[in-house]
Design a protein around this motif. Structure first.
Motif, PDB file in Angstrom:
ATOM      1  N   GLN A 180       0.834  -1.211   0.000  1.00 57.06           N
ATOM      2  CA  GLN A 180       0.000   0.000   0.000  1.00 57.06           C
ATOM      3  C   GLN A 180       0.868   1.261   0.000  1.00 57.06           C
ATOM      4  O   GLN A 180       0.588   2.217  -0.714  1.00 57.06           O
ATOM      5  CB  GLN A 180      -0.945  -0.003   1.209  1.00 57.06           C
ATOM      6  CG  GLN A 180      -1.948  -1.144   1.204  1.00 57.06           C
ATOM      7  CD  GLN A 180      -2.877  -1.111   0.000  1.00 57.06           C
ATOM      8  OE1 GLN A 180      -3.175  -0.062  -0.555  1.00 57.06           O
ATOM      9  NE2 GLN A 180      -3.339  -2.279  -0.418  1.00 57.06           N
ATOM     10  N   ARG A 189       1.251   4.032  -3.284  1.00 62.73           N
ATOM     11  CA  ARG A 189       1.021   5.466  -3.104  1.00 62.73           C
ATOM     12  C   ARG A 189       2.267   6.265  -3.502  1.00 62.73           C
ATOM     13  O   ARG A 189       2.188   7.262  -4.205  1.00 62.73           O
ATOM     14  CB  ARG A 189       0.621   5.753  -1.646  1.00 62.73           C
ATOM     15  CG  ARG A 189       0.575   7.197  -1.244  1.00 62.73           C
ATOM     16  CD  ARG A 189      -0.361   8.159  -1.981  1.00 62.73           C
ATOM     17  NE  ARG A 189      -1.569   7.634  -2.510  1.00 62.73           N
ATOM     18  CZ  ARG A 189      -2.078   7.970  -3.711  1.00 62.73           C
ATOM     19  NH1 ARG A 189      -1.474   8.837  -4.486  1.00 62.73           N
ATOM     20  NH2 ARG A 189      -3.193   7.447  -4.140  1.00 62.73           N
ATOM     21  N   ASP A 239       2.403   8.905  -6.597  1.00 64.88           N
ATOM     22  CA  ASP A 239       2.785  10.301  -6.354  1.00 64.88           C
ATOM     23  C   ASP A 239       3.987  10.718  -7.194  1.00 64.88           C
ATOM     24  O   ASP A 239       4.083  11.863  -7.628  1.00 64.88           O
ATOM     25  CB  ASP A 239       3.088  10.533  -4.870  1.00 64.88           C
ATOM     26  CG  ASP A 239       1.848  10.466  -3.992  1.00 64.88           C
ATOM     27  OD1 ASP A 239       0.713  10.490  -4.535  1.00 64.88           O
ATOM     28  OD2 ASP A 239       2.010  10.378  -2.759  1.00 64.88           O
ATOM     29  N   ASP A 283      -3.866   9.630  -9.959  1.00 66.30           N
ATOM     30  CA  ASP A 283      -3.559   8.399  -9.234  1.00 66.30           C
ATOM     31  C   ASP A 283      -3.307   7.284 -10.241  1.00 66.30           C
ATOM     32  O   ASP A 283      -2.893   7.520 -11.357  1.00 66.30           O
ATOM     33  CB  ASP A 283      -4.735   8.053  -8.302  1.00 66.30           C
ATOM     34  CG  ASP A 283      -4.381   7.080  -7.201  1.00 66.30           C
ATOM     35  OD1 ASP A 283      -3.238   6.611  -7.134  1.00 66.30           O
ATOM     36  OD2 ASP A 283      -5.271   6.765  -6.395  1.00 66.30           O
TER      37      ASP A 283
END
Length: 183
Positions: A90, A94, A98, A124
């Motif tokens: 996770q 992310r 980013d 995203d």
């Protein structure tokens, strides 16, 4: 990336073998295992496998030999985890979204094998899904084709056969042209 247990390391090696098969048919790419990538100043990670264009307009990162790292966001990163609930997965998903890594393949060491293939969709990631014929087709690396059924069954030979077919198509040729005629 922390050290991998033997099973995850073996799985990463199998995935890397298939990705390197694609690289062998795609002169002008780097394919590196457990390399450090500096996504931004002070934000360095060690990735499972990195596939990166090294010439032309689609180059998104560059090697820094004196520092022994890549700087920038690679075109493609693959990692291996125990499951989708792994906190490391996770966090990295992310972090790579980013940093605008074009595609991120998280492979989960399950039976049958499962994965989440993320593709950049501002701001995203969206999940890449198979076409009607059951083949996952990379958007970042044209010709990188992986049949879902073979991936699920860990049939590495069938995956390499599908990649071999993918790199014979016009999209891969056009992609290679952006590297070969970079100047």
């Amino acid at each position: 990336m922390p050290p991998l247990p033997i099973g995850h390391s073996a799985l990463l090696t199998d995935v890397a073998t298939c990705l390197n098969w694609y690289r062998l048919a795609s002169p002008g790419l780097y394919c590196c295992v457990h390399v450090t990538v500096e996504l931004a100043e002070g934000n360095a990670v060690t990735s499972g496998v990195v596939l990166m264009v090294n010439h032309g307009r689609l180059r998104t990162a560059s090697p820094e030999p004196e520092y022994e790292v890549f700087r920038g966001s690679p075109n493609f990163i693959a990692d291996v985890f125990a499951s989708p609930s792994d906190a490391g997965y996770q966090s990295r998903r992310r972090q790579f979204a980013d940093a605008q890594v074009r595609e991120y393949l998280a492979v989960f060491d399950t039976e049958p094998l499962t994965w989440n293939w993320h593709s950049a969709e501002a701001p995203d990631y969206g999940l890449l899904t198979a076409d009607d014929d059951g083949v996952l087709r990379s958007r970042a690396l044209p010709g990188l084709w992986i049949p879902e059924a073979a991936f699920s069954a860990r049939d590495w030979w069938a995956i390499m056969a599908c990649i071999t077919r993918g790199v014979t198509r016009r999209g891969h040729h056009d992609f290679m042209d952006t590297i070969w005629n970079a100047g």
